[in-house]
Motif scaffolding. Structure first.
Motif, mmCIF file in Angstrom:
data_model
loop_
_atom_site.group_PDB
_atom_site.id
_atom_site.type_symbol
_atom_site.label_atom_id
_atom_site.label_comp_id
_atom_site.label_asym_id
_atom_site.label_seq_id
_atom_site.Cartn_x
_atom_site.Cartn_y
_atom_site.Cartn_z
ATOM 1 N N SER A 169 39.161 41.411 43.347
ATOM 2 C CA SER A 169 39.191 40.286 44.245
ATOM 3 C C SER A 169 40.512 39.658 44.277
ATOM 4 C CB SER A 169 37.995 39.451 43.925
ATOM 5 O OG SER A 169 36.888 40.137 43.723
ATOM 6 N N ARG A 193 38.675 44.626 31.335
ATOM 7 C CA ARG A 193 37.706 43.679 30.708
ATOM 8 C C ARG A 193 37.486 43.799 29.264
ATOM 9 N NH1 ARG A 193 33.075 42.123 35.250
ATOM 10 N NH2 ARG A 193 34.544 42.467 37.047
ATOM 11 N N GLU A 209 37.243 46.825 46.668
ATOM 12 C CA GLU A 209 36.805 45.440 47.360
ATOM 13 C C GLU A 209 37.246 45.809 48.904
ATOM 14 O OE1 GLU A 209 36.920 43.227 44.945
ATOM 15 O OE2 GLU A 209 36.714 41.284 46.170
HETATM 16 N N1 DAH Z 1 34.614 40.424 41.542
HETATM 17 C C1 DAH Z 1 33.210 40.647 41.484
HETATM 18 C C2 DAH Z 1 33.082 41.232 40.095
HETATM 19 O O1 DAH Z 1 34.219 41.745 39.655
HETATM 20 C C3 DAH Z 1 32.539 41.522 42.489
HETATM 21 C C4 DAH Z 1 32.539 40.771 43.949
HETATM 22 C C5 DAH Z 1 31.540 40.105 44.097
HETATM 23 C C6 DAH Z 1 33.614 41.227 44.789
HETATM 24 C C7 DAH Z 1 31.323 39.502 45.403
HETATM 25 C C8 DAH Z 1 33.417 40.402 45.833
HETATM 26 C C9 DAH Z 1 32.328 39.648 46.269
HETATM 27 O O2 DAH Z 1 34.510 40.476 46.949
HETATM 28 O O3 DAH Z 1 32.244 39.166 47.489
HETATM 29 O O4 DAH Z 1 31.998 40.984 39.400
#
Ligand code: DAH
Length: 342
Positions: A169, A193, A209
């Motif tokens: 993201s 992570r 993404e």
């Molecule tokens: N970044 C989130 C994660 O790693 C996943 C995610 C959720 C990405 C919602 C998005 C979104 O673009 O709209 O858990």
């Protein structure tokens, strides 16, 4: 039972075979029809439900361990066999050379990108080492907000915070900074992570993404995109459902499930009897995020989604252990190109 499992585990680790016969004896003793692990699986059936979860996991690990040991011993015997191992056999023909194959994660990533490319999403990429702004703040994660704890972060330095990105993201922010509107981008990449490595988690994994920002982008556009992706990737009869969720950077937010590709939705042990598999997070880009990135929220709206590549690859191909992706055993890797995926 726990003690017995521990004893067998120690015995497997300590076992040394000097001949093919001893290897076969190992197989019979541990994994054969009347072998000690097989017997434990029989005993397991009569355990109370409360104990089954942890013991079941330990038993499966034990069995995997025994199988790995068996394979390793066989390979050693085959390599050294009755002949001393030669480093190079110059008499072997040079052709045909084995061409190798793409890694299953690359294959699945390319397949995902290709589906989004067909919907007009261009590929963009960003750095793996990020600052706080791109990974958190510009995505509406307030300072000290518990949402930051959703993702255990590896920091390279504190104030200024430099870190290994916890999700792709972060590239949304870079895209909003550097691309003119409208935006329709799909972003693959490696993320990090602080998690213990197991069959289901790794401290390094991959995500894709997608971000779409334009005038009049609605939730219906998001849903249509998800439907299309799910059917193209998992097959034409795949159904999709959305469950309300929370992400700091989307409002409303949802988790998307697809009908289980292994049982077709009737319930199996992969979907834990529910008939559904959780695939990704998604939602409408939070107006705060548009504000933070200098986009007029009165004129523009957008949606975003993100999924784990390992996860969808495991669900699509029925892979039970995530560690296989990182061990790079050729016998595992070559199965994916052999299945006709290029
Ligand atoms: N970044 C989130 C994660 O790693 C996943 C995610 C959720 C990405 C919602 C998005 C979104 O673009 O709209 O858990």
């Amino acid at each position: 039972m726990v003690e017995k499992i521990q004893q067998l585990h120690a015995a497997i680790v300590a076992f040394r075979a000097a001949s093919r016969e001893e290897i076969e004896q190992f197989r019979v003793n541990f994994l054969g029809k009347k072998g000690s692990i097989t017997t434990l699986f029989d005993d397991f059936k009569s355990l109370p439900a409360g104990e089954k979860r942890t013991i079941g996991q330990a038993l499966n690990d034990l069995k995997t361990k025994a199988k790995e040991k068996l394979d390793a011993m066989k390979t050693t015997v085959e390599d050294t066999g009755d002949h001393p191992r030669e480093s190079l056999d110059a008499s072997r023909p040079g052709f045909p050379a084995r061409p190798g194959s793409r890694h299953p994660l690359s294959l699945v990533r390319n397949e995902i990108l290709e589906i989004f490319n067909r919907m007009g999403f261009a590929v963009s990429e960003g750095p793996e080492i990020e600052d706080d702004w791109h990974n958190f703040s510009a995505l509406n994660f307030p300072e000290e907000h518990p949402a930051r704890d959703m993702q255990d972060t590896f920091f390279a330095s504190k104030s200024p915070d430099i870190l290994l990105r916890t999700h792709t993201s972060s590239v949304q922010v870079r895209d909003m900074e550097s691309h003119p509107l409208p935006l329709r981008l799909v972003t693959p990449g490696r993320v990090f992570r602080n998690e213990a490595i197991s069959a289901r988690a790794h401290c390094i994994f991959h995500q894709v993404e997608a971000l779409y920002i334009d005038k009049d982008v609605s939730f219906a556009d998001l849903k249509q995109t998800l439907d299309f992706f799910a059917r193209e990737f998992f097959g034409p009869s795949t159904r999709v459902r959305l469950r309300p969720s929370f992400f700091p950077f989307t409002e409303p937010s949802a988790e998307m499930d697809v009908s289980c590709s292994l049982c077709g939705g009737t319930g199996c042990n992969v979907c834990k009897g529910t008939g559904w598999l959780e695939i990704m997070g998604c939602g409408m880009v939070d107006p705060n995020v548009l504000d933070l990135n200098g986009i007029d929220k009165e004129v523009y709206s957008g949606f975003a989604l993100g999924m784990g590549i390992e996860r969808v690859a495991m669900l699509k191909h029925g892979i039970r252990d995530l560690r296989l992706f990182f061990e790079n055993d050729v016998r595992f890797l070559e199965q994916f190109t052999a299945a006709g995926i290029q």
